[in-house]
Design a protein around this motif. Structure first.
Motif, PDB file in Angstrom:
ATOM      1  N   TRP A  18       0.861  -1.186   0.000  1.00  0.00           N
ATOM      2  CA  TRP A  18       0.000   0.000   0.000  1.00  0.00           C
ATOM      3  C   TRP A  18       0.901   1.241   0.000  1.00  0.00           C
ATOM      4  O   TRP A  18       1.240   1.772   1.044  1.00  0.00           O
ATOM      5  N   ARG A  19       1.284   1.666  -1.179  1.00  0.00           N
ATOM      6  CA  ARG A  19       2.184   2.817  -1.306  1.00  0.00           C
ATOM      7  C   ARG A  19       1.419   4.019  -1.859  1.00  0.00           C
ATOM      8  O   ARG A  19       0.273   3.894  -2.277  1.00  0.00           O
ATOM      9  N   ARG A  20       2.085   5.160  -1.871  1.00  0.00           N
ATOM     10  CA  ARG A  20       1.467   6.374  -2.423  1.00  0.00           C
ATOM     11  C   ARG A  20       2.450   7.090  -3.340  1.00  0.00           C
ATOM     12  O   ARG A  20       3.663   7.099  -3.099  1.00  0.00           O
ATOM     13  N   ASP A  23       1.968  12.757  -5.103  1.00  0.00           N
ATOM     14  CA  ASP A  23       0.778  13.608  -5.006  1.00  0.00           C
ATOM     15  C   ASP A  23      -0.246  13.066  -4.016  1.00  0.00           C
ATOM     16  O   ASP A  23      -1.315  13.650  -3.827  1.00  0.00           O
ATOM     17  N   GLY A  24       0.066  11.937  -3.356  1.00  0.00           N
ATOM     18  CA  GLY A  24      -0.806  11.394  -2.327  1.00  0.00           C
ATOM     19  C   GLY A  24      -1.759  10.319  -2.788  1.00  0.00           C
ATOM     20  O   GLY A  24      -2.406   9.660  -1.961  1.00  0.00           O
ATOM     21  N   TYR A  25      -1.861  10.102  -4.096  1.00  0.00           N
ATOM     22  CA  TYR A  25      -2.780   9.094  -4.598  1.00  0.00           C
ATOM     23  C   TYR A  25      -2.171   7.694  -4.489  1.00  0.00           C
ATOM     24  O   TYR A  25      -0.949   7.534  -4.459  1.00  0.00           O
ATOM     25  N   PRO A  26      -3.024   6.658  -4.436  1.00  0.00           N
ATOM     26  CA  PRO A  26      -2.525   5.305  -4.167  1.00  0.00           C
ATOM     27  C   PRO A  26      -1.609   4.760  -5.261  1.00  0.00           C
ATOM     28  O   PRO A  26      -1.828   4.993  -6.452  1.00  0.00           O
ATOM     29  N   ASN A  27      -0.596   4.036  -4.832  1.00  0.00           N
ATOM     30  CA  ASN A  27       0.307   3.288  -5.699  1.00  0.00           C
ATOM     31  C   ASN A  27       0.350   1.876  -5.128  1.00  0.00           C
ATOM     32  O   ASN A  27       1.145   1.580  -4.252  1.00  0.00           O
ATOM     33  N   ILE A  28      -0.542   1.015  -5.597  1.00  0.00           N
ATOM     34  CA  ILE A  28      -0.797  -0.283  -4.971  1.00  0.00           C
ATOM     35  C   ILE A  28      -0.221  -1.395  -5.837  1.00  0.00           C
ATOM     36  O   ILE A  28      -0.331  -1.360  -7.070  1.00  0.00           O
ATOM     37  N   ALA A  51     -10.826   7.623   2.414  1.00  0.00           N
ATOM     38  CA  ALA A  51      -9.645   7.397   1.585  1.00  0.00           C
ATOM     39  C   ALA A  51      -9.304   5.916   1.518  1.00  0.00           C
ATOM     40  O   ALA A  51      -8.917   5.396   0.463  1.00  0.00           O
ATOM     41  N   THR A  52      -9.464   5.223   2.636  1.00  0.00           N
ATOM     42  CA  THR A  52      -9.192   3.788   2.674  1.00  0.00           C
ATOM     43  C   THR A  52     -10.168   3.039   1.773  1.00  0.00           C
ATOM     44  O   THR A  52      -9.793   2.070   1.105  1.00  0.00           O
ATOM     45  N   GLU A  55      -8.896   3.169  -1.796  1.00  0.00           N
ATOM     46  CA  GLU A  55      -7.748   2.287  -1.989  1.00  0.00           C
ATOM     47  C   GLU A  55      -8.171   0.825  -2.068  1.00  0.00           C
ATOM     48  O   GLU A  55      -7.770   0.082  -2.970  1.00  0.00           O
TER      49      GLU A  55
END
Length: 304
Positions: A18-20, A23-28, A51-52, A55
């Motif tokens: 669960w990365r970001r 810019d704060g948006y998810p990088n999953i 927010a969760t 994601e």
């Protein structure tokens, strides 16, 4: 994330990063995605903030399309369940919104997604889900019944009664207790800006009364209900809720009561709201709380 071998019911845990992005948006990233092909996959979700939800919904929408044999979403707590109806024009029933989002989970090779939810706030919410998902509505009450059985064995002479803070809780949970326990029903009435709890039926005199409800927010109603029951002669008062939401650490009302009279004998909760459970478990003393795990009931549901 979990996947299982049908023959042995062996559960293997998968991992998700669960990365970001900056810019704060998810990088999953789902690790070893090739390994889940042809497997029965389950995802244990916790929608504890908006927010969760974004994601985790992203993952939930992706997993069924990875050539899995079947997909199950385990969502112990349906968080928008308390906003299930509209009383005046302009209100947005977010329970319907979330149900629609879950109803659009893609099908897997095995068909529609199965969803396991515990003690959804209003039973009619089952009709908010479309045909694209097969929801199973389970309950944490059997865990409480085990605890009450232990209390009866430990204090054989103590009479236990079940109380409901309102008629809705009574309708919801009455069937679990009617054959074994005397029941007490409270009701809430408005006096100006205040809600006053009154006794509708039943007799708490000389009994250990356990208040039962599906969830708790601030806990104010439970405290008012407890005061009423003690005023009516209850010797002890405990409480049970499946979902201990407790926003803004409002659980402190029960671990650090302002009045000595506002002490609960036990407060039984499940681990459906992990942030609350983590906070309570970090205390040197968690009294009166006792956390009960839903793990066995989830495992049982996955075997269906």
């Amino acid at each position: 994330m979990m996947y299982k071998n049908v023959a042995s019911y062996a559960i293997e845990l998968g991992t998700i990063k669960w990365r970001r992005f900056p810019d704060g948006y998810p990088n999953i990233f789902i690790d070893n995605a090739e390994d889940i092909r042809g497997r029965h996959v389950a995802f244990l979700a916790s929608f504890h903030d908006a927010a969760t939800i974004f994601e985790q919904i992203s993952v939930v929408y992706s997993l069924p399309k990875m050539f899995v044999a079947s997909f199950t979403l385990i969502l112990p707590f349906f968080p928008t369940g308390t906003f299930e109806r509209v009383d005046k024009e302009g209100e947005v029933p977010t329970a319907v919104t979330l149900a629609r989002m879950l109803s659009n989970i893609p099908s897997s090779r095995g068909g529609p997604t199965s969803t396991i939810i515990f003690d959804i706030h209003a039973l009619q919410e089952r009709f908010y889900f479309g045909d694209g998902v097969s929801p199973l509505f389970d309950s944490g009450i059997p865990l409480l019944l085990e605890e009450l059985d232990s209390l009866k064995k430990k204090h054989g002479s103590e009479e236990i009664a079940i109380a409901y803070p309102d008629e809705g809780a009574c309708k919801r949970f009455h069937g679990f207790f009617e054959s074994e326990f005397e029941e007490v029903v409270c009701t809430k009435v408005r006096e100006g800006d205040k809600r006053i709890v009154t006794l509708k039926e039943g007799n708490p005199m000389n009994k250990h009364v356990v208040i039962v409800d599906d969830l708790v927010q601030s806990g104010g109603t439970l405290i008012e209900c407890m005061r009423l029951l003690k005023a009516k002669g209850a010797t002890k008062v405990s409480a049970y809720v499946t979902h201990a939401v407790f926003p803004n650490s409002s659980w402190k009302k029960f671990t650090e009561p302002k009045n000595e009279e506002d002490v609960f004998e036990h407060f039984f909760i499940t681990d459906s709201c992990p942030l609350t459970v983590d906070a309570i478990n970090s205390l040197s003393s968690a009294k009166p709380f006792k956390v009960m795990s839903l793990a066995a009931r989830i495992a049982s549901a996955l075997r269906i």
